[in-house]
Motif scaffolding. Structure first.
Motif, mmCIF file in Angstrom:
data_model
loop_
_atom_site.group_PDB
_atom_site.id
_atom_site.type_symbol
_atom_site.label_atom_id
_atom_site.label_comp_id
_atom_site.label_asym_id
_atom_site.label_seq_id
_atom_site.Cartn_x
_atom_site.Cartn_y
_atom_site.Cartn_z
ATOM 1 N N PHE A 39 25.600 -16.756 24.360
ATOM 2 C CA PHE A 39 25.974 -17.679 25.431
ATOM 3 C C PHE A 39 24.783 -18.020 26.323
ATOM 4 C CE2 PHE A 39 28.191 -18.462 29.602
ATOM 5 C CZ PHE A 39 28.801 -19.653 29.235
ATOM 6 N N GLN A 40 24.045 -17.007 26.764
ATOM 7 C CA GLN A 40 22.908 -17.265 27.663
ATOM 8 C C GLN A 40 21.834 -18.105 26.972
ATOM 9 O OE1 GLN A 40 23.082 -16.549 30.963
ATOM 10 N NE2 GLN A 40 21.300 -17.864 31.042
ATOM 11 N N CYS A 42 22.360 -20.317 24.663
ATOM 12 C CA CYS A 42 22.916 -21.673 24.602
ATOM 13 C C CYS A 42 22.720 -22.396 25.930
ATOM 14 C CB CYS A 42 24.395 -21.599 24.230
ATOM 15 S SG CYS A 42 25.193 -23.197 24.004
ATOM 16 N N LEU A 43 22.999 -21.701 27.031
ATOM 17 C CA LEU A 43 22.802 -22.303 28.353
ATOM 18 C C LEU A 43 21.328 -22.663 28.570
ATOM 19 C CD1 LEU A 43 25.073 -20.014 30.575
ATOM 20 C CD2 LEU A 43 25.653 -22.199 29.477
ATOM 21 N N THR A 44 20.439 -21.782 28.119
ATOM 22 C CA THR A 44 19.006 -22.043 28.227
ATOM 23 C C THR A 44 18.626 -23.255 27.403
ATOM 24 O OG1 THR A 44 18.545 -19.708 28.630
ATOM 25 C CG2 THR A 44 16.705 -21.060 27.827
ATOM 26 N N ILE A 46 20.436 -25.857 26.746
ATOM 27 C CA ILE A 46 20.857 -27.052 27.486
ATOM 28 C C ILE A 46 19.829 -27.381 28.559
ATOM 29 C CG2 ILE A 46 22.543 -27.938 29.149
ATOM 30 C CD1 ILE A 46 24.707 -26.456 27.531
ATOM 31 N N ASP A 47 19.420 -26.368 29.337
ATOM 32 C CA ASP A 47 18.439 -26.584 30.410
ATOM 33 C C ASP A 47 17.114 -27.087 29.864
ATOM 34 O OD1 ASP A 47 20.349 -25.742 32.236
ATOM 35 O OD2 ASP A 47 19.538 -23.701 32.372
ATOM 36 N N VAL A 59 28.372 -32.282 33.505
ATOM 37 C CA VAL A 59 29.137 -31.073 33.208
ATOM 38 C C VAL A 59 30.610 -31.481 33.111
ATOM 39 C CG1 VAL A 59 29.795 -28.774 33.986
ATOM 40 C CG2 VAL A 59 27.461 -29.608 34.387
ATOM 41 N N GLU A 62 33.339 -26.004 32.963
ATOM 42 C CA GLU A 62 32.519 -24.796 33.090
ATOM 43 C C GLU A 62 33.378 -23.638 33.581
ATOM 44 O OE1 GLU A 62 28.157 -23.491 34.699
ATOM 45 O OE2 GLU A 62 29.092 -25.255 35.583
ATOM 46 N N ARG A 67 30.843 -23.547 28.632
ATOM 47 C CA ARG A 67 30.266 -24.683 29.349
ATOM 48 C C ARG A 67 30.212 -25.855 28.372
ATOM 49 N NH1 ARG A 67 24.695 -24.156 32.325
ATOM 50 N NH2 ARG A 67 25.996 -22.825 33.621
ATOM 51 N N CYS A 82 28.941 -24.550 24.802
ATOM 52 C CA CYS A 82 28.507 -23.164 24.684
ATOM 53 C C CYS A 82 29.760 -22.305 24.840
ATOM 54 C CB CYS A 82 27.496 -22.803 25.773
ATOM 55 S SG CYS A 82 25.953 -23.725 25.679
#
Length: 105
Positions: A39-40, A42-44, A46-47, A59, A62, A67, A82
Protein backbone atom coordinates in the motif's frame (compact mmCIF):
# COMPACT_ATOMS: atom_id res chain seq x y z
CA UNK A 1 5.23 22.37 -25.04
CA UNK A 2 7.88 20.28 -23.27
CA UNK A 3 5.79 20.17 -20.07
CA UNK A 4 2.73 18.92 -21.97
CA UNK A 5 4.79 16.21 -23.65
CA UNK A 6 6.29 15.18 -20.31
CA UNK A 7 2.82 15.00 -18.76
CA UNK A 8 1.47 12.87 -21.59
CA UNK A 9 4.51 10.60 -21.41
CA UNK A 10 4.11 10.38 -17.63
CA UNK A 11 0.50 9.26 -17.92
CA UNK A 12 1.43 6.68 -20.51
CA UNK A 13 4.15 5.38 -18.20
CA UNK A 14 1.62 4.71 -15.44
CA UNK A 15 -0.08 2.14 -17.61
CA UNK A 16 3.04 0.79 -19.34
CA UNK A 17 6.58 1.01 -17.99
CA UNK A 18 5.62 1.85 -14.41
CA UNK A 19 3.55 -1.31 -14.23
CA UNK A 20 5.65 -3.54 -16.48
CA UNK A 21 4.93 -7.15 -15.86
CA UNK A 22 1.36 -6.63 -14.64
CA UNK A 23 -1.42 -9.02 -15.46
CA UNK A 24 -4.65 -7.77 -16.98
CA UNK A 25 -7.64 -8.11 -14.70
CA UNK A 26 -9.68 -11.15 -15.77
CA UNK A 27 -12.95 -9.35 -16.51
CA UNK A 28 -11.56 -5.90 -17.30
CA UNK A 29 -10.84 -4.02 -20.50
CA UNK A 30 -7.38 -4.51 -22.03
CA UNK A 31 -6.24 -1.15 -20.61
CA UNK A 32 -6.85 -2.31 -17.03
CA UNK A 33 -3.80 -3.58 -15.21
CA UNK A 34 -3.17 -4.87 -11.70
CA UNK A 35 0.14 -5.51 -9.98
CA UNK A 36 0.92 -6.79 -6.47
CA UNK A 37 2.23 -3.84 -4.49
CA UNK A 38 2.44 -2.78 -0.86
CA UNK A 39 0.00 0.00 0.00
CA UNK A 40 2.69 2.53 0.96
CA UNK A 41 4.64 1.81 -2.21
CA UNK A 42 1.48 2.37 -4.26
CA UNK A 43 0.86 5.72 -2.56
CA UNK A 44 4.47 6.69 -3.27
CA UNK A 45 4.03 5.73 -6.93
CA UNK A 46 1.04 8.10 -7.18
CA UNK A 47 3.06 10.95 -5.63
CA UNK A 48 6.05 10.30 -7.90
CA UNK A 49 3.83 10.26 -10.99
CA UNK A 50 2.14 13.49 -9.96
CA UNK A 51 5.52 15.17 -9.50
CA UNK A 52 6.84 13.83 -12.81
CA UNK A 53 3.87 15.01 -14.87
CA UNK A 54 3.25 18.22 -12.91
CA UNK A 55 -0.35 17.43 -12.10
CA UNK A 56 -2.04 16.69 -8.79
CA UNK A 57 -4.52 13.84 -9.14
CA UNK A 58 -8.17 14.21 -8.19
CA UNK A 59 -8.81 12.10 -5.09
CA UNK A 60 -11.99 10.13 -5.71
CA UNK A 61 -11.98 8.12 -2.47
CA UNK A 62 -9.63 7.70 0.46
CA UNK A 63 -9.72 5.52 3.56
CA UNK A 64 -7.05 3.92 5.70
CA UNK A 65 -7.23 0.85 3.43
CA UNK A 66 -7.76 2.35 -0.01
CA UNK A 67 -7.02 5.37 -2.16
CA UNK A 68 -8.50 6.01 -5.60
CA UNK A 69 -7.17 8.90 -7.68
CA UNK A 70 -7.64 10.11 -11.23
CA UNK A 71 -5.21 11.79 -13.59
CA UNK A 72 -6.75 13.52 -16.62
CA UNK A 73 -5.04 14.29 -19.88
CA UNK A 74 -6.34 15.57 -23.20
CA UNK A 75 -6.78 12.09 -24.61
CA UNK A 76 -7.20 9.81 -21.61
CA UNK A 77 -8.33 9.39 -18.04
CA UNK A 78 -6.14 7.24 -15.79
CA UNK A 79 -7.64 5.96 -12.53
CA UNK A 80 -5.25 4.45 -9.98
CA UNK A 81 -6.48 2.38 -7.04
CA UNK A 82 -4.23 1.44 -4.13
CA UNK A 83 -5.72 -1.41 -2.10
CA UNK A 84 -4.09 -2.19 1.25
CA UNK A 85 -6.15 -5.32 1.90
CA UNK A 86 -5.32 -6.92 -1.45
CA UNK A 87 -1.82 -5.39 -1.55
CA UNK A 88 -2.18 -4.29 -5.14
CA UNK A 89 -2.31 -1.34 -7.47
CA UNK A 90 -4.95 -1.26 -10.20
CA UNK A 91 -4.60 1.14 -13.14
CA UNK A 92 -7.52 1.80 -15.48
CA UNK A 93 -7.03 3.84 -18.63
CA UNK A 94 -10.02 5.14 -20.56
CA UNK A 95 -10.39 7.60 -23.42
CA UNK A 96 -11.35 11.08 -22.23
CA UNK A 97 -14.87 12.07 -23.25
CA UNK A 98 -15.04 14.38 -26.21
CA UNK A 99 -16.61 17.76 -25.48
CA UNK A 100 -20.10 18.26 -26.81
CA UNK A 101 -20.49 20.83 -29.53
CA UNK A 102 -22.15 24.05 -28.45
CA UNK A 103 -25.54 24.56 -30.09
CA UNK A 104 -25.70 27.37 -32.60
CA UNK A 105 -28.38 29.94 -31.85
Amino acid sequence: MVAAAARKTGLALIGLAALAGCDALPSAAPADQAVPMAFQQCLTRIDETAARIGQSPAVLAETSESRIVRFTDEGEIVTVTCDALANRMVVQTRPAPTPMAQPAF
